[in-house]
Design a protein around this motif. Sequence first.
Motif, PDB file in Angstrom:
ATOM      1  N   VAL A 145       0.948  16.004  -7.136  1.00 46.88           N
ATOM      2  CA  VAL A 145      -0.344  15.325  -7.154  1.00 46.88           C
ATOM      3  C   VAL A 145      -0.120  13.817  -7.026  1.00 46.88           C
ATOM      4  N   PHE A 146      -0.808  13.215  -6.074  1.00 49.47           N
ATOM      5  CA  PHE A 146      -0.865  11.766  -5.957  1.00 49.47           C
ATOM      6  C   PHE A 146      -2.325  11.376  -6.129  1.00 49.47           C
ATOM      7  N   VAL A 147      -2.609  10.443  -7.033  1.00 54.29           N
ATOM      8  CA  VAL A 147      -3.961   9.916  -7.193  1.00 54.29           C
ATOM      9  C   VAL A 147      -3.902   8.427  -6.856  1.00 54.29           C
ATOM     10  N   PHE A 148      -4.532   8.066  -5.750  1.00 57.73           N
ATOM     11  CA  PHE A 148      -4.606   6.675  -5.319  1.00 57.73           C
ATOM     12  C   PHE A 148      -5.934   6.105  -5.820  1.00 57.73           C
ATOM     13  N   GLN A 149      -5.866   4.995  -6.534  1.00 56.94           N
ATOM     14  CA  GLN A 149      -7.064   4.374  -7.084  1.00 56.94           C
ATOM     15  C   GLN A 149      -7.425   3.109  -6.303  1.00 56.94           C
ATOM     16  N   LYS A 150      -8.596   2.562  -6.602  1.00 49.87           N
ATOM     17  CA  LYS A 150      -9.070   1.347  -5.940  1.00 49.87           C
ATOM     18  C   LYS A 150      -8.791   0.093  -6.760  1.00 49.87           C
ATOM     19  N   ASP A 151      -8.404   0.266  -8.039  1.00 51.31           N
ATOM     20  CA  ASP A 151      -8.184  -0.875  -8.928  1.00 51.31           C
ATOM     21  C   ASP A 151      -6.909  -1.624  -8.559  1.00 51.31           C
ATOM     22  N   GLU A 152      -6.966  -2.949  -8.637  1.00 49.15           N
ATOM     23  CA  GLU A 152      -5.816  -3.785  -8.323  1.00 49.15           C
ATOM     24  C   GLU A 152      -4.706  -3.578  -9.342  1.00 49.15           C
ATOM     25  N   CYS A 153      -3.498  -3.380  -8.860  1.00 50.73           N
ATOM     26  CA  CYS A 153      -2.318  -3.201  -9.713  1.00 50.73           C
ATOM     27  C   CYS A 153      -1.690  -4.566  -9.964  1.00 50.73           C
ATOM     28  N   THR A 154      -1.896  -5.082 -11.171  1.00 47.82           N
ATOM     29  CA  THR A 154      -1.332  -6.371 -11.545  1.00 47.82           C
ATOM     30  C   THR A 154      -0.420  -6.169 -12.747  1.00 47.82           C
ATOM     31  N   VAL A 155       0.813  -6.622 -12.628  1.00 52.67           N
ATOM     32  CA  VAL A 155       1.779  -6.560 -13.725  1.00 52.67           C
ATOM     33  C   VAL A 155       2.250  -7.988 -13.952  1.00 52.67           C
ATOM     34  N   TYR A 163       0.651  -5.872  -7.161  1.00 54.67           N
ATOM     35  CA  TYR A 163       1.416  -4.852  -6.448  1.00 54.67           C
ATOM     36  C   TYR A 163       0.473  -3.897  -5.726  1.00 54.67           C
ATOM     37  N   GLY A 164      -0.508  -4.416  -5.051  1.00 54.82           N
ATOM     38  CA  GLY A 164      -1.451  -3.568  -4.328  1.00 54.82           C
ATOM     39  C   GLY A 164      -2.475  -2.957  -5.264  1.00 54.82           C
ATOM     40  N   LYS A 165      -2.668  -1.658  -5.134  1.00 58.46           N
ATOM     41  CA  LYS A 165      -3.626  -0.905  -5.959  1.00 58.46           C
ATOM     42  C   LYS A 165      -2.854   0.061  -6.861  1.00 58.46           C
ATOM     43  N   TRP A 166      -3.533   0.538  -7.932  1.00 60.19           N
ATOM     44  CA  TRP A 166      -2.923   1.485  -8.856  1.00 60.19           C
ATOM     45  C   TRP A 166      -2.967   2.913  -8.310  1.00 60.19           C
ATOM     46  N   GLY A 167      -2.017   3.701  -8.747  1.00 57.27           N
ATOM     47  CA  GLY A 167      -2.012   5.130  -8.481  1.00 57.27           C
ATOM     48  C   GLY A 167      -1.058   5.804  -9.450  1.00 57.27           C
ATOM     49  N   TYR A 168      -1.126   7.124  -9.529  1.00 55.53           N
ATOM     50  CA  TYR A 168      -0.147   7.846 -10.334  1.00 55.53           C
ATOM     51  C   TYR A 168       0.251   9.139  -9.633  1.00 55.53           C
ATOM     52  N   GLY A 200       5.288   7.267 -14.316  1.00 59.85           N
ATOM     53  CA  GLY A 200       4.423   8.132 -13.521  1.00 59.85           C
ATOM     54  C   GLY A 200       3.392   7.351 -12.724  1.00 59.85           C
ATOM     55  N   TRP A 201       3.196   6.084 -13.071  1.00 58.91           N
ATOM     56  CA  TRP A 201       2.247   5.224 -12.365  1.00 58.91           C
ATOM     57  C   TRP A 201       2.981   4.402 -11.309  1.00 58.91           C
ATOM     58  N   PHE A 202       2.236   3.978 -10.318  1.00 56.72           N
ATOM     59  CA  PHE A 202       2.809   3.141  -9.270  1.00 56.72           C
ATOM     60  C   PHE A 202       1.742   2.188  -8.728  1.00 56.72           C
ATOM     61  N   GLY A 203       2.209   1.098  -8.161  1.00 61.35           N
ATOM     62  CA  GLY A 203       1.374   0.258  -7.328  1.00 61.35           C
ATOM     63  C   GLY A 203       1.622   0.715  -5.905  1.00 61.35           C
ATOM     64  N   TYR A 204       0.633   0.582  -5.052  1.00 62.79           N
ATOM     65  CA  TYR A 204       0.840   0.973  -3.646  1.00 62.79           C
ATOM     66  C   TYR A 204       0.110   0.008  -2.732  1.00 62.79           C
ATOM     67  N   ASP A 205       0.621  -0.094  -1.527  1.00 59.93           N
ATOM     68  CA  ASP A 205       0.011  -0.947  -0.523  1.00 59.93           C
ATOM     69  C   ASP A 205       0.320  -0.361   0.847  1.00 59.93           C
ATOM     70  N   VAL A 206      -0.695  -0.303   1.698  1.00 59.79           N
ATOM     71  CA  VAL A 206      -0.466   0.119   3.084  1.00 59.79           C
ATOM     72  C   VAL A 206       0.106  -1.100   3.788  1.00 59.79           C
ATOM     73  N   GLU A 207       1.389  -1.027   4.138  1.00 59.71           N
ATOM     74  CA  GLU A 207       2.093  -2.170   4.694  1.00 59.71           C
ATOM     75  C   GLU A 207       1.818  -2.368   6.180  1.00 59.71           C
ATOM     76  N   LYS A 208       2.044  -1.332   6.935  1.00 61.84           N
ATOM     77  CA  LYS A 208       1.820  -1.377   8.374  1.00 61.84           C
ATOM     78  C   LYS A 208       1.580   0.046   8.841  1.00 61.84           C
ATOM     79  N   LYS A 209       1.379   0.215  10.113  1.00 64.02           N
ATOM     80  CA  LYS A 209       1.110   1.555  10.634  1.00 64.02           C
ATOM     81  C   LYS A 209       2.164   2.543  10.164  1.00 64.02           C
ATOM     82  N   GLY A 210       1.706   3.604   9.549  1.00 69.56           N
ATOM     83  CA  GLY A 210       2.594   4.692   9.178  1.00 69.56           C
ATOM     84  C   GLY A 210       3.432   4.487   7.936  1.00 69.56           C
ATOM     85  N   GLU A 211       3.165   3.438   7.150  1.00 73.42           N
ATOM     86  CA  GLU A 211       3.987   3.209   5.968  1.00 73.42           C
ATOM     87  C   GLU A 211       3.142   2.833   4.750  1.00 73.42           C
TER      88      GLU A 211
END
Length: 164
Positions: A58-68, A73-78, A110-121
């Motif tokens: 299970v990957f849950v991508f959220q809309k909230d900004e991931c700030t540490v 670090y992009g948006k939050w997800g787990y 179990g949590w991560f920040g994520y960001d769509v960097e470029k096409k396909g990544e």
Amino acid sequence: MKLKKIRIALVALVATVFTSCGLLGGGDEGVEINPQLLPGRWEAPSQARNATADAKLVFVFQKDECTVGDVVYGKWGYQLDQGDNEPEDWEAAEAQLLDQSAEGDYHKNGWFGYDVEKKGEIQFFHMTSVGDAVTPYTAKVTAFSSESMTLIEAGKTYIFKKVK
């Protein structure tokens, strides 16, 4: 001798042109990932060693900004691999990730920040047990739509379905 050098240069030029146009496998820019379609719950069959047939990754991508600290670090997800737990523990494992008390794992392991960097990544920043972001890594997305996504992570290919 001069003619031989010209032929070699011509072959190199033609090969470069074909490769850059993608005719010989080069120029692969990846698929377009629409960042607005990514938030939500995505599930793929678990590939954990002792996973039951119905266990999901299970990957849950959220809309909230991931700030540490002061770093974004992009948006939050787990992420939760049900294959690592017995079926009767799946609900409790996800509840632990969402538990905001001192004993919980909210914005930690179990949590991560994520960001769509470029096409396909997609670049991921996994959190530690104390909530610090660690070294980023990039996963390759080879197919993406509002309903499904094929993601290659750590040499494994997952076909995710968006469930909500």
